[in-house]
Every structure is written in structure tokens, then in C-alpha cells.
Design a protein around this motif. Structure first.
Motif, mmCIF file in Angstrom:
data_model
loop_
_atom_site.group_PDB
_atom_site.id
_atom_site.type_symbol
_atom_site.label_atom_id
_atom_site.label_comp_id
_atom_site.label_asym_id
_atom_site.label_seq_id
_atom_site.Cartn_x
_atom_site.Cartn_y
_atom_site.Cartn_z
ATOM 1 N N TYR A 1 -3.128 5.678 -14.060
ATOM 2 C CA TYR A 1 -2.995 5.739 -12.611
ATOM 3 C C TYR A 1 -3.340 4.400 -11.969
ATOM 4 O O TYR A 1 -2.696 3.982 -11.013
ATOM 5 C CB TYR A 1 -3.888 6.836 -12.023
ATOM 6 C CG TYR A 1 -3.328 8.213 -12.201
ATOM 7 C CD1 TYR A 1 -2.159 8.584 -11.573
ATOM 8 C CD2 TYR A 1 -3.966 9.145 -13.000
ATOM 9 C CE1 TYR A 1 -1.633 9.845 -11.721
ATOM 10 C CE2 TYR A 1 -3.461 10.412 -13.161
ATOM 11 C CZ TYR A 1 -2.290 10.766 -12.519
ATOM 12 O OH TYR A 1 -1.776 12.014 -12.674
ATOM 13 N N ILE B 1 1.010 4.090 -3.055
ATOM 14 C CA ILE B 1 0.787 5.525 -2.832
ATOM 15 C C ILE B 1 1.957 6.335 -3.364
ATOM 16 O O ILE B 1 1.766 7.358 -4.038
ATOM 17 C CB ILE B 1 0.533 5.796 -1.337
ATOM 18 C CG1 ILE B 1 -0.813 5.208 -0.926
ATOM 19 C CG2 ILE B 1 0.590 7.292 -1.036
ATOM 20 C CD1 ILE B 1 -1.058 5.218 0.565
ATOM 21 N N ILE C 1 0.834 -1.209 0.000
ATOM 22 C CA ILE C 1 0.000 0.000 0.000
ATOM 23 C C ILE C 1 0.867 1.256 0.000
ATOM 24 O O ILE C 1 0.596 2.205 -0.745
ATOM 25 C CB ILE C 1 -0.963 -0.034 1.200
ATOM 26 C CG1 ILE C 1 -2.013 -1.124 0.999
ATOM 27 C CG2 ILE C 1 -1.628 1.323 1.409
ATOM 28 C CD1 ILE C 1 -2.881 -1.376 2.212
ATOM 29 N N ILE C 2 1.917 1.259 0.810
ATOM 30 C CA ILE C 2 2.817 2.415 0.844
ATOM 31 C C ILE C 2 3.470 2.614 -0.516
ATOM 32 O O ILE C 2 3.563 3.741 -1.022
ATOM 33 C CB ILE C 2 3.863 2.235 1.954
ATOM 34 C CG1 ILE C 2 3.192 2.327 3.320
ATOM 35 C CG2 ILE C 2 4.973 3.271 1.832
ATOM 36 C CD1 ILE C 2 4.082 1.942 4.474
ATOM 37 N N GLY D 1 -0.599 2.269 -9.840
ATOM 38 C CA GLY D 1 -0.897 1.888 -8.460
ATOM 39 C C GLY D 1 -0.821 0.390 -8.245
ATOM 40 O O GLY D 1 -0.235 -0.089 -7.263
ATOM 41 N N LEU E 1 1.843 6.399 -7.146
ATOM 42 C CA LEU E 1 0.791 7.293 -7.639
ATOM 43 C C LEU E 1 1.208 8.757 -7.519
ATOM 44 O O LEU E 1 0.949 9.554 -8.424
ATOM 45 C CB LEU E 1 -0.504 7.040 -6.873
ATOM 46 C CG LEU E 1 -1.230 5.753 -7.235
ATOM 47 C CD1 LEU E 1 -2.391 5.535 -6.282
ATOM 48 C CD2 LEU E 1 -1.709 5.797 -8.665
ATOM 49 N N ILE E 2 1.847 9.105 -6.418
ATOM 50 C CA ILE E 2 2.332 10.483 -6.258
ATOM 51 C C ILE E 2 3.389 10.783 -7.308
ATOM 52 O O ILE E 2 3.398 11.871 -7.901
ATOM 53 C CB ILE E 2 2.868 10.699 -4.828
ATOM 54 C CG1 ILE E 2 1.721 10.676 -3.822
ATOM 55 C CG2 ILE E 2 3.631 12.021 -4.728
ATOM 56 C CD1 ILE E 2 2.163 10.673 -2.374
#
Length: 61
Positions: free
Chosen positions: A36, A13, A9-10, A40, A16-17
Motif C-alpha cells: 500500500y 488516494i 494526492i488525489i 500510494g 490506494l482505493i
């Protein structure tokens, strides 16, 4: 297994950033939102399987 999921999950994220900054910095038109989603999912599974196969997950000892 929880460590692998949290790590995935980290990583998702952060990926995606990174994609958001890349498209914003170069002012690229994002025609498809699937980019995106793919970034992800790729970020999640790359980190997830790295933790699972490194042996740091699921050690019983």
C-alpha cells in the motif's frame, strides 16, 4: 506547484482505493503493508511529475 501536489494526492488516494478493491475482490492475502505504501507513493509521483512536466504547473504568464 500547488496544482501538482493536489493532483498527486488525489492520484495517490485513487491508487490506494484501487489496490484495496483489487486485494478485496480477489481475496488476496496482503502479507506486507509495504504494498500500500508503494502504490500510494507511485500514484503520487506519477501524477505529480505528469503535471510538472506538462507545463501546467509553474507557468508565470
Amino acid at each position: 506547484m500547488g496544482n501538482a501536489i493536489v493532483s498527486g494526492i488525489i492520484s495517490a488516494i485513487i491508487c490506494l482505493i484501487g489496490a484495496w478493491l483489487l486485494f478485496g475482490m480477489f481475496e488476496l492475502p496482503l502479507v506486507m503493508a509495504n504494498v500500500y505504501i508503494g502504490v500510494g507513493i507511485g500514484g503520487f509521483f506519477s501524477s505529480f511529475f505528469a503535471v510538472v512536466f506538462s507545463g501546467k504547473c509553474c507557468n508565470k504568464s
